[in-house]
Design a protein around this motif. Structure first.
Motif, PDB file in Angstrom:
ATOM      1  N   ASN A  97      59.526   3.250  68.975  1.00 42.22           N
ATOM      2  CA  ASN A  97      60.299   3.024  68.055  1.00 42.22           C
ATOM      3  C   ASN A  97      60.960   1.781  67.994  1.00 42.22           C
ATOM      4  O   ASN A  97      61.435   1.398  67.179  1.00 42.22           O
ATOM      5  CB  ASN A  97      61.083   4.483  68.332  1.00 42.22           C
ATOM      6  N   GLU A  98      61.305   1.423  69.431  1.00 41.03           N
ATOM      7  CA  GLU A  98      62.069   0.125  69.466  1.00 41.03           C
ATOM      8  C   GLU A  98      60.976  -1.054  68.774  1.00 41.03           C
ATOM      9  O   GLU A  98      61.526  -2.049  68.117  1.00 41.03           O
ATOM     10  CB  GLU A  98      62.319  -0.342  70.803  1.00 41.03           C
ATOM     11  N   HIS A  99      59.743  -0.783  69.226  1.00 44.52           N
ATOM     12  CA  HIS A  99      58.986  -1.993  68.513  1.00 44.52           C
ATOM     13  C   HIS A  99      58.698  -1.849  67.105  1.00 44.52           C
ATOM     14  O   HIS A  99      58.733  -2.998  66.448  1.00 44.52           O
ATOM     15  CB  HIS A  99      57.541  -1.447  69.045  1.00 44.52           C
ATOM     16  N   ARG A 100      58.836  -0.741  66.222  1.00 44.39           N
ATOM     17  CA  ARG A 100      58.663  -0.506  65.135  1.00 44.39           C
ATOM     18  C   ARG A 100      59.984  -1.199  64.246  1.00 44.39           C
ATOM     19  O   ARG A 100      59.832  -1.700  63.410  1.00 44.39           O
ATOM     20  CB  ARG A 100      58.503   0.909  64.689  1.00 44.39           C
ATOM     21  N   ALA A 101      61.102  -0.875  64.924  1.00 43.41           N
ATOM     22  CA  ALA A 101      62.216  -1.402  64.692  1.00 43.41           C
ATOM     23  C   ALA A 101      62.313  -2.842  64.674  1.00 43.41           C
ATOM     24  O   ALA A 101      62.958  -3.845  63.689  1.00 43.41           O
ATOM     25  CB  ALA A 101      63.431  -1.138  65.590  1.00 43.41           C
TER      26      ALA A 101
END
Length: 450
Positions: A394-398
């Motif tokens: 999720n942090e990578h997608r953000a």
């Protein structure tokens, strides 16, 4: 007569996607369990142990693959045939996979068979016997696989690129399944000792996906894994080294009608803050049919049916790679175009449209790709093998959403330079060497037999 057309339907924006947060608990023996509840009636269990190819001792390459393959070929309670029959009775499947950073053992079973399935999975880690006859058979299979990979031009090109990018003492530069020489030197006792030393509950993570309640799962886990204790503890030491200096290797395959081309370099891994921008830039360069490389090498020039650029994730680092096969006469022109496209992208950067399009392609597929419990568990297992935390996806997608064209251009220009690239070619050396020497210089090229 006038034809009345219905109004074009309005396409709603795709819903936001968030990778599920697992319910995490640690059993009394130290085993971490990450549970991804869902309505899938097919339960997926994946046990991740942090001993992949990078943990193999020098000279024993392939030992992790052989060890993982032996776990279900004989236990204290089942021969290999009886273990397979026990799986069949509950409609289950079992397989193992070895990556750079971990060994993954996956068992899938309908929810009704979860209890016996957990018992069988527990057997493979607590009571595997590694029978001598099965060891000989599995080693022969893995050896055949290693020999076949060496004789496959595409797979050989990958192997040679890794050898060019990494130093000889770095395991990442050696064939995944080992070599015929390293496998021949293994013994059954070597394999058993390696696997037992790395099968420690406090270092392992069990991923569970599917339709099972937390309370029911807790009871079943306690029954199946309560007796699991590590026996032969040893530190897991990754065989890594600083990247090698740029090298060009040609594997001479006389009579070859095409050349397998590979370019690459060692770069930042998934945990590096530059990784999102580099991933976007790499996608623009060669990540899809709309990429710059495809537009020139495939569509405009017709050198190849396909060209692809991507990032290989490794624990603590990564590898930038480009791959394409071309007909032999097009080898020189294709390399010249590859270098020119990279240089142009470094100098001029990427456009806003290219950047936003790449980000959309990288982000919008996740809801489709991760619909099942098996897909979610497999994705998380990949993250664990690379040493990434549960919130990384999720942090990578953000972070991808925040990448600008300027960000991607700057990171690409910083990290990807033709002079820094290693290169591997599998083809007829006599026909391709003059053109390669014009690009790389003759003294920089090593030629080896196929």
């Amino acid at each position: 007569m006038t034809t009345q057309l219905a109004p074009r339907p309005t396409v709603a924006p795709p819903p936001a996607y968030t990778f599920p947060t697992p319910r995490t608990r640690v059993l009394g023996n130290g085993l971490t369990v990450e549970h991804f509840p869902s309505r899938n009636r097919l339960i997926t269990l994946t046990l991740v142990t942090p001993a992949g190819t990078l943990a193999e001792p020098a000279g024993s390459e392939g030992i992790a693959t052989v060890a993982a393959s032996l776990r279900d070929e004989g236990t204290a309670h089942h021969t290999g045939e009886l273990f397979a029959a026990a799986l069949d009775r509950i409609g289950a499947s079992y397989e193992t996979r070895v990556t750079d950073g971990a060994t993954l053992a996956t068992l899938q079973v309908p929810v009704a068979g979860l209890a016996p399935a957990l018992g069988l999975l527990a057997e493979t880690v607590m009571r595997a016997t590694y029978p001598e006859d099965e060891f000989e058979r599995v080693r022969a299979i893995v050896t055949d696989r290693a020999n076949s990979a060496r004789l496959n031009p595409s797979m050989r090109a990958h192997q040679v690129l890794h050898a060019a990018c990494f130093r000889p003492e770095d395991r990442a530069g050696l064939p995944e399944s080992g070599t015929a020489t390293s496998l021949k030197g293994l013994t059954r006792d070597d394999v058993a000792a390696f696997d037992r030393a790395n099968l420690l509950p406090e270092r392992a993570t069990l991923l569970v996906g599917g339709d099972v309640t937390p309370s029911a799962l807790d009871d079943l886990l306690g029954e199946a894994f309560a007796d699991w204790r590590g026996r032969d503890r040893r530190a897991v030491t990754a065989r890594t080294a600083d990247p090698a200096s740029p090298r060009v290797i040609v594997v001479d395959r006389p009579g070859s009608v095409q050349t397998e081309i590979r370019l690459g370099l060692v770069g930042p891994g998934p945990s590096d803050p530059r990784y999102p921008a580099l991933r976007v830039a790499t996608h623009v360069l060669g990540g899809s049919m709309n990429s710059r490389l495809s537009a020139v090498l495939r569509e405009e020039k017709g050198y190849t049916y396909g060209v692809h650029g991507w990032l290989r994730g490794l624990p603590g680092r990564g590898q930038f790679m480009i791959a394409t096969p071309v007909d032999t006469p097009s080898t020189g022109p294709a390399i010249a175009d590859l270098v020119s496209i990279i240089e142009t992208m470094r100098a001029d950067g990427i456009t806003d449209a290219e950047c936003s399009g790449a980000i959309d392609e990288l982000l919008l597929g996740a809801p489709l790709e991760l619909q099942t419990a098996a897909a979610v568990v497999n994705q998380r297992a990949t993250h664990l093998a690379q040493g990434l935390p549960s919130n990384w996806f999720n942090e990578h997608r953000a972070a991808l959403k925040q990448v600008s064209a300027a960000d991607a251009s700057a990171v690409f220009a910083e990290l990807v330079a033709p002079a820094a690239l290693c290169a591997a070619f599998v083809g007829e050396a006599e026909k391709i060497m003059p053109e390669l020497e014009a690009v790389f210089g003759g003294s920089a090229i090593t030629v080896e037999p196929f």
